[in-house]
Design an enzyme around this catalytic site. Structure first.
Site, PDB file in Angstrom:
ATOM      1  N   LYS A   1      48.627  56.469  44.402  1.00  0.00           N
ATOM      2  CA  LYS A   1      48.313  55.264  45.198  1.00  0.00           C
ATOM      3  C   LYS A   1      49.320  55.123  46.348  1.00  0.00           C
ATOM      4  O   LYS A   1      48.951  54.754  47.466  1.00  0.00           O
ATOM      5  CB  LYS A   1      48.331  54.004  44.316  1.00  0.00           C
ATOM      6  CG  LYS A   1      47.194  53.898  43.314  1.00  0.00           C
ATOM      7  CD  LYS A   1      45.798  53.785  43.935  1.00  0.00           C
ATOM      8  CE  LYS A   1      45.566  52.494  44.684  1.00  0.00           C
ATOM      9  NZ  LYS A   1      44.147  52.355  45.118  1.00  0.00           N
TER      10      LYS A   1
ATOM     11  N   TYR B   1      49.676  58.041  38.557  1.00  0.00           N
ATOM     12  CA  TYR B   1      48.788  57.045  39.169  1.00  0.00           C
ATOM     13  C   TYR B   1      49.472  56.371  40.360  1.00  0.00           C
ATOM     14  O   TYR B   1      48.944  56.353  41.473  1.00  0.00           O
ATOM     15  CB  TYR B   1      48.372  55.988  38.130  1.00  0.00           C
ATOM     16  CG  TYR B   1      47.786  54.737  38.758  1.00  0.00           C
ATOM     17  CD1 TYR B   1      46.565  54.773  39.421  1.00  0.00           C
ATOM     18  CD2 TYR B   1      48.463  53.508  38.712  1.00  0.00           C
ATOM     19  CE1 TYR B   1      46.022  53.639  40.025  1.00  0.00           C
ATOM     20  CE2 TYR B   1      47.939  52.372  39.304  1.00  0.00           C
ATOM     21  CZ  TYR B   1      46.719  52.439  39.956  1.00  0.00           C
ATOM     22  OH  TYR B   1      46.205  51.313  40.550  1.00  0.00           O
TER      23      TYR B   1
ATOM     24  N   THR C   1      48.134  48.762  44.893  1.00  0.00           N
ATOM     25  CA  THR C   1      48.740  48.182  43.691  1.00  0.00           C
ATOM     26  C   THR C   1      50.239  47.932  43.869  1.00  0.00           C
ATOM     27  O   THR C   1      50.901  48.615  44.663  1.00  0.00           O
ATOM     28  CB  THR C   1      48.546  49.158  42.509  1.00  0.00           C
ATOM     29  OG1 THR C   1      49.312  48.724  41.399  1.00  0.00           O
ATOM     30  CG2 THR C   1      48.989  50.571  42.867  1.00  0.00           C
ATOM     31  N   ASP C   2      50.759  46.986  43.079  1.00  0.00           N
ATOM     32  CA  ASP C   2      52.212  46.748  43.118  1.00  0.00           C
ATOM     33  C   ASP C   2      52.994  47.901  42.483  1.00  0.00           C
ATOM     34  O   ASP C   2      54.212  47.995  42.658  1.00  0.00           O
ATOM     35  CB  ASP C   2      52.564  45.419  42.426  1.00  0.00           C
ATOM     36  CG  ASP C   2      52.195  45.358  40.952  1.00  0.00           C
ATOM     37  OD1 ASP C   2      51.585  46.314  40.430  1.00  0.00           O
ATOM     38  OD2 ASP C   2      52.504  44.320  40.312  1.00  0.00           O
ATOM     39  N   GLU C   3      52.300  48.787  41.750  1.00  0.00           N
ATOM     40  CA  GLU C   3      53.015  49.870  41.051  1.00  0.00           C
ATOM     41  C   GLU C   3      53.675  50.851  42.014  1.00  0.00           C
ATOM     42  O   GLU C   3      54.558  51.602  41.619  1.00  0.00           O
ATOM     43  CB  GLU C   3      52.066  50.626  40.111  1.00  0.00           C
ATOM     44  CG  GLU C   3      51.453  49.721  39.071  1.00  0.00           C
ATOM     45  CD  GLU C   3      50.962  50.433  37.812  1.00  0.00           C
ATOM     46  OE1 GLU C   3      51.225  51.631  37.659  1.00  0.00           O
ATOM     47  OE2 GLU C   3      50.337  49.768  36.991  1.00  0.00           O
TER      48      GLU C   3
HETATM   49  P1  NAD Z   1      38.200  50.718  37.893  1.00  0.00           P
HETATM   50  O1  NAD Z   1      38.724  51.954  37.249  1.00  0.00           O
HETATM   51  O2  NAD Z   1      37.660  49.632  37.039  1.00  0.00           O
HETATM   52  O3  NAD Z   1      37.053  51.102  38.928  1.00  0.00           O
HETATM   53  C1  NAD Z   1      37.155  52.190  39.802  1.00  0.00           C
HETATM   54  C2  NAD Z   1      35.782  52.474  40.389  1.00  0.00           C
HETATM   55  O4  NAD Z   1      35.901  53.562  41.305  1.00  0.00           O
HETATM   56  C3  NAD Z   1      34.733  52.859  39.343  1.00  0.00           C
HETATM   57  O5  NAD Z   1      33.528  52.181  39.589  1.00  0.00           O
HETATM   58  C4  NAD Z   1      34.566  54.360  39.558  1.00  0.00           C
HETATM   59  O6  NAD Z   1      33.265  54.838  39.221  1.00  0.00           O
HETATM   60  C5  NAD Z   1      34.856  54.485  41.056  1.00  0.00           C
HETATM   61  N1  NAD Z   1      35.322  55.834  41.408  1.00  0.00           N
HETATM   62  C6  NAD Z   1      36.290  56.553  40.780  1.00  0.00           C
HETATM   63  N2  NAD Z   1      36.413  57.756  41.366  1.00  0.00           N
HETATM   64  C7  NAD Z   1      35.519  57.802  42.381  1.00  0.00           C
HETATM   65  C8  NAD Z   1      35.196  58.769  43.361  1.00  0.00           C
HETATM   66  N3  NAD Z   1      35.797  59.965  43.384  1.00  0.00           N
HETATM   67  N4  NAD Z   1      34.234  58.474  44.272  1.00  0.00           N
HETATM   68  C9  NAD Z   1      33.605  57.273  44.252  1.00  0.00           C
HETATM   69  N5  NAD Z   1      33.866  56.318  43.330  1.00  0.00           N
HETATM   70  C10 NAD Z   1      34.824  56.575  42.406  1.00  0.00           C
HETATM   71  O7  NAD Z   1      39.384  50.212  38.820  1.00  0.00           O
HETATM   72  P2  NAD Z   1      39.847  48.708  39.157  1.00  0.00           P
HETATM   73  O8  NAD Z   1      40.772  48.249  38.115  1.00  0.00           O
HETATM   74  O9  NAD Z   1      38.664  47.908  39.510  1.00  0.00           O
HETATM   75  O10 NAD Z   1      40.711  48.989  40.481  1.00  0.00           O
HETATM   76  C11 NAD Z   1      40.097  49.017  41.762  1.00  0.00           C
HETATM   77  C12 NAD Z   1      41.155  49.263  42.811  1.00  0.00           C
HETATM   78  O11 NAD Z   1      42.128  48.240  42.768  1.00  0.00           O
HETATM   79  C13 NAD Z   1      41.907  50.582  42.629  1.00  0.00           C
HETATM   80  O12 NAD Z   1      42.135  51.134  43.908  1.00  0.00           O
HETATM   81  C14 NAD Z   1      43.216  50.162  41.972  1.00  0.00           C
HETATM   82  O13 NAD Z   1      44.251  51.050  42.296  1.00  0.00           O
HETATM   83  C15 NAD Z   1      43.428  48.802  42.592  1.00  0.00           C
HETATM   84  N6  NAD Z   1      44.194  47.846  41.783  1.00  0.00           N
HETATM   85  C16 NAD Z   1      43.858  47.598  40.480  1.00  0.00           C
HETATM   86  C17 NAD Z   1      44.562  46.635  39.752  1.00  0.00           C
HETATM   87  C18 NAD Z   1      44.215  46.293  38.331  1.00  0.00           C
HETATM   88  O14 NAD Z   1      44.943  45.544  37.684  1.00  0.00           O
HETATM   89  N7  NAD Z   1      43.120  46.801  37.777  1.00  0.00           N
HETATM   90  C19 NAD Z   1      45.624  45.951  40.363  1.00  0.00           C
HETATM   91  C20 NAD Z   1      45.960  46.249  41.697  1.00  0.00           C
HETATM   92  C21 NAD Z   1      45.219  47.180  42.404  1.00  0.00           C
HETATM   93  O1  DAU Z   2      50.146  46.426  38.361  1.00  0.00           O
HETATM   94  C1  DAU Z   2      48.854  46.761  38.774  1.00  0.00           C
HETATM   95  C2  DAU Z   2      48.276  47.813  37.867  1.00  0.00           C
HETATM   96  O2  DAU Z   2      47.957  47.170  36.640  1.00  0.00           O
HETATM   97  C3  DAU Z   2      47.048  48.504  38.437  1.00  0.00           C
HETATM   98  O3  DAU Z   2      47.395  49.191  39.609  1.00  0.00           O
HETATM   99  C4  DAU Z   2      46.443  49.469  37.420  1.00  0.00           C
HETATM  100  O4  DAU Z   2      45.241  50.018  37.940  1.00  0.00           O
HETATM  101  C5  DAU Z   2      46.142  48.698  36.158  1.00  0.00           C
HETATM  102  O5  DAU Z   2      45.661  49.592  35.167  1.00  0.00           O
HETATM  103  C6  DAU Z   2      47.386  47.982  35.645  1.00  0.00           C
HETATM  104  O6  DAU Z   2      48.365  48.942  35.169  1.00  0.00           O
HETATM  105  P1  DAU Z   2      49.202  48.701  33.822  1.00  0.00           P
HETATM  106  O7  DAU Z   2      49.626  50.000  33.305  1.00  0.00           O
HETATM  107  O8  DAU Z   2      50.229  47.651  34.010  1.00  0.00           O
HETATM  108  O9  DAU Z   2      48.008  48.048  32.896  1.00  0.00           O
HETATM  109  P2  DAU Z   2      47.621  48.296  31.357  1.00  0.00           P
HETATM  110  O10 DAU Z   2      46.606  47.264  31.004  1.00  0.00           O
HETATM  111  O11 DAU Z   2      47.313  49.716  31.075  1.00  0.00           O
HETATM  112  O12 DAU Z   2      48.981  47.951  30.601  1.00  0.00           O
HETATM  113  C7  DAU Z   2      49.587  46.670  30.723  1.00  0.00           C
HETATM  114  C8  DAU Z   2      50.875  46.703  29.928  1.00  0.00           C
HETATM  115  O13 DAU Z   2      50.537  46.792  28.518  1.00  0.00           O
HETATM  116  C9  DAU Z   2      51.761  47.903  30.213  1.00  0.00           C
HETATM  117  O14 DAU Z   2      53.125  47.527  30.097  1.00  0.00           O
HETATM  118  C10 DAU Z   2      51.410  48.894  29.105  1.00  0.00           C
HETATM  119  C11 DAU Z   2      51.090  47.979  27.938  1.00  0.00           C
HETATM  120  N1  DAU Z   2      50.086  48.484  26.978  1.00  0.00           N
HETATM  121  C12 DAU Z   2      48.905  48.952  27.476  1.00  0.00           C
HETATM  122  C13 DAU Z   2      47.932  49.445  26.644  1.00  0.00           C
HETATM  123  C14 DAU Z   2      46.634  49.997  27.186  1.00  0.00           C
HETATM  124  C15 DAU Z   2      50.329  48.459  25.614  1.00  0.00           C
HETATM  125  O15 DAU Z   2      51.388  47.986  25.158  1.00  0.00           O
HETATM  126  N2  DAU Z   2      49.352  48.925  24.780  1.00  0.00           N
HETATM  127  C16 DAU Z   2      48.173  49.444  25.230  1.00  0.00           C
HETATM  128  O16 DAU Z   2      47.349  49.899  24.384  1.00  0.00           O
END
Ligand code: NAD
Ligand code: DAU
Length: 350
Positions: free
Chosen positions: A161, A157, A132-134
């Site tokens: 990562k 988190y 992730t970019d975080e």
């Molecule tokens: P998600 O939470 O939707 O899915 C995570 C999956 O991993 C689920 O299916 C869960 O059951 C599985 N999992 C969790 N713990 C586990 C374990 N101990 N063993 C096996 N499986 C397990 O997550 P996502 O949003 O699809 O993110 C997927 C990946 O991409 C993550 O590594 C996250 O850090 C990265 N990522 C997410 C975003 C985003 O915006 N969602 C952006 C950049 C990177």
């Molecule tokens: O940047 C990549 C990341 O993006 C991933 O690595 C994470 O897995 C993914 O969850 C996401 O993280 P964020 O924290 O940016 O996403 P989230 O949707 O939780 O929040 C987006 C923005 O909105 C953030 O600034 C927090 C804000 N927010 C979020 C929620 C859930 C609110 O204002 N209200 C809310 O209820």
């Protein structure tokens, strides 16, 4: 089958899009989806591909080292695409230990098993760690994260990562494990668990509930359509240079409040409601602890070196996503029943 690829976390949001893409695009490749099926994992996400002959699901926990080792020995994977993680920042603030276990220990278990099983035969193998970019921390009003930006994670988190990224790089440098890494910005699209901003707001608008905006609503994220992240992952898995890192982003920065305004307007149009109806639900709530102000990605390296670019505008991707959630009410109802209600009450109690 010519190859066998392990995809971890394939029942989650991004993972299910990656599994679908690989199962359909590479019919001669066996795809093994390893997922623990936590609250975020949902096999319904893959109901359209789970009967394909090149797809296998294995339920298991990447934190269980012996289980992971046995799995690698059984399948002799040619490649790994590692997405399994605890992924929600707010949950990491409440329960950081689960993030350390899955994101750090789980990742090192996979790296360790790959190293053991691929010992002396690394040629042609590939371990792709999805991140992730975080990990880069937070930006001021200007500037972009590049692949050279120093790590500065600020939530449990992102710290977990970042640690997993460091371990993946350590295995590349120390043991010559064939590692490639990507760091992506915020994804949106179908099948996202409604704890994240966009599906949470869609779900609440449908129910006529408040749309909780943390702090002043001026926090900024760079949004990418999940289908475009999946094509970037395919591109990097096939053509990325070992040892390299690729940033992936959408050239698409939005302040949260502006994004929710746009989402409200699209929802009003799709639901046939007068413009402005959903905006009335916007409610400012207590800020997230340690909330990162701005993320923005410079994705010129993957564009220049691998020829990948996002395929849709945000307006196109957002409307397609809204339509999906409205057409798949059963999916939303299933994932928001039970434990979700308890999570929601606790998270948004103030
Ligand atoms: P998600 O939470 O939707 O899915 C995570 C999956 O991993 C689920 O299916 C869960 O059951 C599985 N999992 C969790 N713990 C586990 C374990 N101990 N063993 C096996 N499986 C397990 O997550 P996502 O949003 O699809 O993110 C997927 C990946 O991409 C993550 O590594 C996250 O850090 C990265 N990522 C997410 C975003 C985003 O915006 N969602 C952006 C950049 C990177
Ligand atoms: O940047 C990549 C990341 O993006 C991933 O690595 C994470 O897995 C993914 O969850 C996401 O993280 P964020 O924290 O940016 O996403 P989230 O949707 O939780 O929040 C987006 C923005 O909105 C953030 O600034 C927090 C804000 N927010 C979020 C929620 C859930 C609110 O204002 N209200 C809310 O209820």
């Amino acid at each position: 089958m010519k190859q066998t690829i392990l995809i971890t976390g394939g029942a989650g949001f991004i993972g299910s899009h990656v599994v679908r893409l690989f199962v359909e695009k590479y019919p001669d490749t066996q795809i093994v989806n390893l997922d623990k099926l936590t609250y975020a994992g949902n096999l319904e996400n893959l109901s359209d591909v789970d009967q394909k002959p090149n797809y296998t699901f294995v339920k298991g926990d990447i934190v269980d080292r012996q289980f992971v080792q046995d799995l690698f020995e059984k399948y002799q994977f040619d490649g790994v695409i590692h997405l399994a993680a605890e992924s929600h920042v707010d949950r990491s603030i409440t329960n950081p230990i689960a993030f350390v276990e899955t994101n750090i220990l789980g990742t090192v278990n996979l790296l360790h098993a790959a190293r053991q099983v691929w010992d002396g035969k690394m040629e042609g193998k590939r371990f792709y760690h999805v991140s992730t970019d975080e990990v880069y921390g937070t930006l001021g009003a200007t500037g972009l994260f590049t692949e050279e930006t120093s790590y500065d994670p600020r939530s449990p988190y992102s710290a977990s990562k970042a640690s997993s990224d460091h371990l993946a790089r350590a295995y590349y440098h120390t043991y010559d494990l064939p590692v490639v890494i990507s760091n992506c910005s915020n994804n949106y699209g179908s099948h996202q668990f409604p704890e994240k901003l966009i599906p949470l707001c869609i779900n609440n608008i449908k129910a006529g509930k408040a749309l909780p905006i943390y702090g002043d609503g001026k926090y900024t994220r760079d949004w990418l359509w999940v289908n475009d992240h999946a094509t970037a992952i395919d591109t990097i898995y096939q053509n990325g240079v070992l040892g390299e890192t690729y940033n992936i982003g959408g050239h698409n920065e939005w302040k949260n409040l502006d994004l929710v305004h746009l989402l409200c307007d699209v929802m009003d149009e799709e639901l046939g409601k007068p413009q402005g109806t959903s905006r009335e639900l916007i409610t400012f709530v207590k800020d997230r602890q340690g909330h990162d102000r701005r993320y923005a990605i410079d994705s010129s390296k993957i564009a220049r070196e691998l020829g990948w670019e996002p395929s849709v505008t945000f307006q196109e991707g957002l409307r397609a996503s809204v339509k999906w959630y409205l057409e798949n009410e059963g999916w939303l109802d299933n994932v928001t029943s039970g434990a979700y209600q308890k999570y929601y009450e606790t998270q948004y109690k103030d």
